[in-house]
Scaffold this active site. Structure first.
Site, short mmCIF file in Angstrom:
data_model
loop_
_atom_site.label_atom_id
_atom_site.label_comp_id
_atom_site.label_asym_id
_atom_site.label_seq_id
_atom_site.Cartn_x
_atom_site.Cartn_y
_atom_site.Cartn_z
N SER A 123 -9.53 8.90 14.51
CA SER A 123 -10.92 9.11 14.96
C SER A 123 -11.33 8.07 16.00
O SER A 123 -12.20 8.32 16.83
CB SER A 123 -11.87 9.02 13.77
N GLU A 259 -4.74 13.29 -0.94
CA GLU A 259 -5.67 13.81 0.07
C GLU A 259 -5.63 15.32 0.21
O GLU A 259 -6.66 15.94 0.47
CB GLU A 259 -5.39 13.16 1.43
N HIS A 275 12.45 -3.62 -12.58
CA HIS A 275 12.14 -4.92 -13.16
C HIS A 275 10.77 -4.95 -13.82
O HIS A 275 10.31 -6.01 -14.22
CB HIS A 275 12.24 -5.99 -12.07
N LYS A 369 -17.42 6.86 4.16
CA LYS A 369 -17.64 6.34 5.51
C LYS A 369 -19.12 6.43 5.89
O LYS A 369 -19.66 5.52 6.51
CB LYS A 369 -16.75 7.07 6.52
O1 PA5 Z 1 -6.21 11.19 6.25
C1 PA5 Z 1 -7.34 10.75 6.41
O2 PA5 Z 1 -8.29 11.46 6.77
C2 PA5 Z 1 -7.62 9.29 6.18
O3 PA5 Z 1 -6.60 8.68 5.46
C3 PA5 Z 1 -7.85 8.61 7.54
O4 PA5 Z 1 -6.67 8.58 8.28
C4 PA5 Z 1 -8.38 7.19 7.31
O5 PA5 Z 1 -9.62 7.24 6.67
C5 PA5 Z 1 -8.54 6.43 8.63
O6 PA5 Z 1 -9.22 7.19 9.56
P1 PA5 Z 1 -8.67 7.28 11.05
O7 PA5 Z 1 -7.30 7.86 10.93
O8 PA5 Z 1 -9.61 8.15 11.78
O9 PA5 Z 1 -8.67 5.87 11.54
#
Ligand code: PA5
Length: 375
Positions: A123, A259, A275, A369
Site C-alpha cells: 500500500s 489471512e 529441542h 489500521k
Molecule cells: O496481507 C496483508 O494484507 C497484510 O499482511 C499486509 O501486507 C500488511 O498489513 C502490510 O501492509 P502493506 O503490504 O500494504 O505494507
C-alpha cells in the site's frame, strides 16, 4: 441452515454451510469461485506470469547506487515482509553479505551508510515501514523502495530515492512475486547476485508445471492443495520446515491460513523444534488430536535434518490427527521454495472456501489500521 438431504458416506465430513460433504465441495470449482470476492484464485493462477513481470519491472526500474554494501536489511510487514524472508533464505548460500528482515518501527543500531535498506510496502502506507524508512534516510543508508504508491512513494520521490513501482489491485499476500523479485533485481544490479534470470525462468516453468494439479479445476484425488485443505478443515495446522531452506515456506503457510482462511495456524523449524516444541506433544490429548502437522521437505535439507524429520514424524504421529509431507520441486532454490509456497497458498484459499470464508478481505487488519490512524 439445516442440511436434511445429506447422504454422504461414513467417512465424509459434512460442511454445514453448503449442505455438501467437503470432498464434493472441493470438486465443485464454480461453487468455490462464488465465495472469492477478490479473485484470490485468479491472482494465484497468475503467479507464474507475475514472477516474470516482476523481474522485468525490477530490471527496468532505477536502482540505488553504492560503492560498498556490507549488509542488506529488508523492512516491511505481513505480506510485504515475507519477500524479505525469501531473500534472506535465497541469499544465505549465494551472497557475500548478510540479509536481515525488519518487522518493526525501529531500524537496527548497526545500520549505516553501508546498509542497503529495501523498504517494501504494497500500500505504501504501513506505519512501521514508513517509520523505518525515515530512520534509514536520517542514517544515510542506501535505500530502495518497492511499493504501489502511498506515502512511501511520495517520500521516496521527494527524497530522490529509487522507487520500484509495482502494479496495484491485488491483496499484498497475492503479490509476493512483485514484492520480492524486484529485490533480486536490485541485488543483481549491485553485483551482489548474478544470473538470477536463469532461476526466474525456472521458477516460472516450475510454477506452471505444478499449477495444473492444484487449481480448482483439478480433481481432489490429484490435487495436493485440496488434500491439504481437507486435512486442515476442523483442525489446527502446524507447519514445520527446515531452517535455511523450507522454514520460510512454513512461515508463509501459517500466514496464509491466518489471512485467507481466517483460522489459526502455527509454524516452526528443524532442528530447533526438536529441542523444545516436540517435547510438548503429550498433553492435553484431546487438543493435540486437533492438530494436523505438515512437514515441508527439500532436497537441499541437511542430511541430519532429513533423519530428524523421519524420527520426529513417528513421535508426533502418535498424538496428532495426522502428518502430511510435502516436497519441493525444481532445481534452483528459488523454484524449490516457491513450489512449496504455491501449494500452501492454494490450500489456504481452499480452506477458506470450506469454512465459507471470503479469502480476500482482511477486515481485522483494516480495522486495526484505521483505529491506529485515529489515535
Ligand atoms: O496481507 C496483508 O494484507 C497484510 O499482511 C499486509 O501486507 C500488511 O498489513 C502490510 O501492509 P502493506 O503490504 O500494504 O505494507
Amino acid at each position: 441452515m439445516v442440511c436434511n438431504n445429506f447422504t454422504g458416506g461414513e467417512n465424509r465430513v459434512l460442511n454445514p454451510v453448503y449442505c455438501m460433504d467437503i470432498e464434493s465441495l472441493l470438486n465443485d470449482a464454480p461453487a468455490m469461485y462464488k465465495v472469492d470476492s477478490m479473485d484470490m484464485f485468479g491472482a494465484l493462477s497468475g503467479l507464474p506470469e507475475q514472477c516474470k513481470d516482476a523481474w522485468k519491472i525490477g530490471m527496468d526500474s532505477p536502482a540505488p547506487e553504492a560503492e560498498t554494501i556490507s549488509n542488506v536489511l529488508v523492512t516491511g510487514m505481513g505480506g510485504s515482509a515475507i519477500g524479505g524472508d525469501l531473500l534472506r533464505a535465497y541469499a544465505s548460500g549465494k551472497m557475500a553479505v548478510p540479509v536481515a528482515v525488519n518487522r518493526d518501527y525501529t531500524l537496527s543500531q548497526y545500520a549505516d551508510k553501508s546498509t542497503l535498506v529495501i523498504a517494501v510496502s504494497y500500500s505504501g502506507n504501513t506505519e512501521e515501514t514508513l517509520s523505518v524508512y525515515e530512520q534509514a534516510r536520517k542514517r544515510e543508508c542506501t535505500i530502495a523502495v518497492i511499493t504501489t504508491g502511498g506515502k512511501l512513494k511520495e517520500s521516496a520521490d521527494k527524497d530522490g530515492v529509487p522507487v520500484i513501482k509495482i502494479p496495484g489491485g491485488l491483496a499484498p499476500r497475492a503479490a509476493t512475486g512483485y514484492l520480492f523479485i524486484p529485490a533480486l533485481a536490485v541485488m543483481q544490479k549491485l553485483g551482489l547476485l548474478k544470473n538470477v534470470e536463469d532461476e526466474i525462468k525456472e521458477l516460472e516453468d516450475e510454477l506452471e508445471k505444478i499449477k495444473k494439479n492444484i487449481t480448482p479445476e483439478s480433481a481432489l484425488e490429484h490435487n495436493a492443495a485440496k488434500q491439504l485443505a481437507r486435512e486442515f478443515y476442523g483442525r489446527i495446522p502446524v507447519i514445520w520446515g527446515a531452517a535455511g531452506t523450507t522454514g520460510v515456506a512454513a512461515q508463509r503457510y501459517k500466514g496464509q491460513v491466518n489471512e485467507n482462511a481466517k483460522a489459526p495456524a502455527y509454524w516452526n523449524v528443524f532442528p530447533e523444534l526438536n529441542h523444545n516444541e516436540l517435547v510438548g506433544f503429550e498433553v492435553p490429548r484431546d487438543l493435540l488430536e486437533k492438530l494436523h502437522i505438515v512437514m515441508l521437505k527439500d532436497k537441499g535439507d541437511h542430511e541430519r535434518i532429513k533423519t530428524r524429520m523421519e524420527i520426529t514424524r513417528g513421535i508426533a504421529a502418535r498424538s496428532v490427527s495426522g502428518v502430511t509431507e510435502i516436497s519441493s520441486s525444481g532445481e534452483g532454490l528459488l523454484a524449490r521454495m516457491y513450489t512449496l509456497i504455491y501449494v500452501g497458498d492454494y490450500a489456504s484459499v481452499y480452506l477458506a472456501v470450506l469454512y465459507d470464508i471470503d479469502p480476500g478481505p482482511v477486515k481485522i487488519i483494516d480495522y486495526l489500521k484505521s483505529e491506529l490512524a485515529g489515535r
